[in-house]
Design an enzyme around this catalytic site. Structure first.
Site, PDB file in Angstrom:
ATOM      1  N   GLU A  24      -6.193 -10.842  -0.675  1.00  0.00           N
ATOM      2  CA  GLU A  24      -7.006 -10.598   0.522  1.00  0.00           C
ATOM      3  C   GLU A  24      -8.480 -10.550   0.135  1.00  0.00           C
ATOM      4  O   GLU A  24      -9.172  -9.561   0.341  1.00  0.00           O
ATOM      5  CB  GLU A  24      -6.574  -9.299   1.210  1.00  0.00           C
ATOM      6  CG  GLU A  24      -5.101  -9.287   1.585  1.00  0.00           C
ATOM      7  CD  GLU A  24      -4.663  -7.985   2.252  1.00  0.00           C
ATOM      8  OE1 GLU A  24      -5.515  -7.275   2.826  1.00  0.00           O
ATOM      9  OE2 GLU A  24      -3.452  -7.676   2.194  1.00  0.00           O
ATOM     10  N   GLU A  45       0.790  -1.230   0.000  1.00  0.00           N
ATOM     11  CA  GLU A  45       0.000   0.000   0.000  1.00  0.00           C
ATOM     12  C   GLU A  45       0.831   1.294   0.000  1.00  0.00           C
ATOM     13  O   GLU A  45       0.676   2.154   0.862  1.00  0.00           O
ATOM     14  CB  GLU A  45      -0.966  -0.005   1.191  1.00  0.00           C
ATOM     15  CG  GLU A  45      -1.923  -1.189   1.173  1.00  0.00           C
ATOM     16  CD  GLU A  45      -2.764  -1.283   2.433  1.00  0.00           C
ATOM     17  OE1 GLU A  45      -2.604  -0.447   3.336  1.00  0.00           O
ATOM     18  OE2 GLU A  45      -3.591  -2.207   2.519  1.00  0.00           O
TER      19      GLU A  45
END
Length: 351
Positions: free
Chosen positions: A263, A152
């Site tokens: 995820e 991220e």
């Protein structure tokens, strides 16, 4: 049939595993039955591997090389080794779940303290990556097959570019991803795959930014093996998002890199039969996209990982501030319609 058996000709099937799962015999049985890959949900992140007490007790001694501890990771490594399950390492460099003192001058444990300088942070970054990789590769060789090296690094509003609020950006700068992958490649064992991982990759701006800012320079130095698409979806928005998701698979796939759905969950606040049927339909569409991409060669998907083993342990309930029913298994391990639908996609594809 188990999930891993159904999809073995296409890609690994994985799940995140929590500390509570590691204490549950039923969870461990389901893990062995259904999954060929596993990811520690939290306990292999920096906040668990950095030894705060030892480091802060003598900051001068540990200034460039913070003390480490691996007790939280051992249970996952041992279970994976004992049961022949491949383990994804998650995650080495992330702005979140990394203690603030790690980024501060003299390891001062408060937000207002001055940042450590760039050279200090590069030394700490290298030491951290080297220490983690050396430990797992020495003590548990061959268990970890891939690492999310950086997580991220792109801003949520992707047109803004880098996540400039990140302590990593504040201390190292725009080459933080390049530096992290250089260190990871330097210390990773042969065959260990290195991934960049991010969420909302189906956002066209974010997709473009990741390709331009991260994938291109890393590929130029042959530092990256794959891209992780977190795939946190929201049920009521999936009709729109899946169109862009398929486009992202094609764009990322065109690089020739491996693709992991890292995820996967679909936020669903409706536990009624109608709500669960809608959830199953979206999982059908999503896994049909995966199989189609794999069969047609548009994206080399090599692993799909659910973020949670059953509904009542999903992080989404806390994150979304409402009860979520996002996974294939219910609170008591009951097989939901989504589970049967995912199996059906594999069965139909093999005909």
């Amino acid at each position: 049939m188990s999930l891993k058996k159904a999809y073995e000709q296409y890609f690994k099937m994985g799940t995140s595993v929590s500390v509570f799962d590691m204490k549950s015999e039923r969870a461990k049985e389901e893990l062995v039955k259904h999954y060929s890959s596993m990811t520690a949900e939290n306990e292999m992140k920096p906040m668990f591997l950095l030894d705060k007490e030892t480091t802060l007790a003598n900051p001068e001694k540990y200034n460039l090389q913070p003390a480490m501890k691996f007790d939280s990771a051992v249970k996952y490594l041992e279970f994976a080794r004992e049961n022949g399950i491949a383990l994804r390492g998650h995650t080495l460099v992330w702005h979140n779940q990394t203690p603030i003192w790690f980024f501060k001058k003299g390891y001062q444990d408060n937000w207002d303290a001055p940042w450590a300088d760039r050279e200090t942070m590069l030394a700490r970054m290298e030491w951290y990556i080297k220490s983690v990789l050396n430990f797992v590769q020495t003590e548990y060789p061959g268990v970890i097959y891939a690492w999310d090296v950086v997580n991220e690094a792109i801003e949520e509003k992707a047109e803004e570019g880098w996540r400039k609020r990140s302590p990593w950006y504040q201390t190292v700068g725009e080459d933080l991803v390049l530096q992290a992958f250089r260190f990871a490649r330097k210390y990773a064992a042969p065959g260990v795959k290195l991934f960049y991982n991010d969420y909302n990759t189906f956002n066209p701006f974010k997709r473009k930014t990741i390709l331009e800012y991260i994938v291109k320079p890393l590929m130029e130095e042959k530092l990256i093996d794959g891209i992780g698409m977190q795939t946190h979806l929201i049920l009521k928005e999936c009709d729109r998002d899946l169109v862009q998701y398929e486009e992202t698979l094609k764009c990322f796939g065109a690089t020739g890199l491996e693709i992991h759905s890292t995820e996967l969950d679909i936020h669903n606040a409706d536990p009624s039969e109608e709500g669960l049927n809608k959830l199953a339909d979206v999982y059908r569409k999503l896994f049909s996209l995966y199989v189609k991409a794999k069969k047609e060669g548009t994206a080399n998907i090599t692993c799909v990982t659910f973020w949670g083993m059953k509904d009542d342990v999903s992080w989404l309930t806390g994150f979304r501030k409402e009860r979520s029913y996002p996974l294939l298994f219910g609170d008591n391990w009951e097989e939901k319609e989504a589970y049967h639908t995912v199996l059906q996609v594999a069965e139909e594809a093999s005909r």
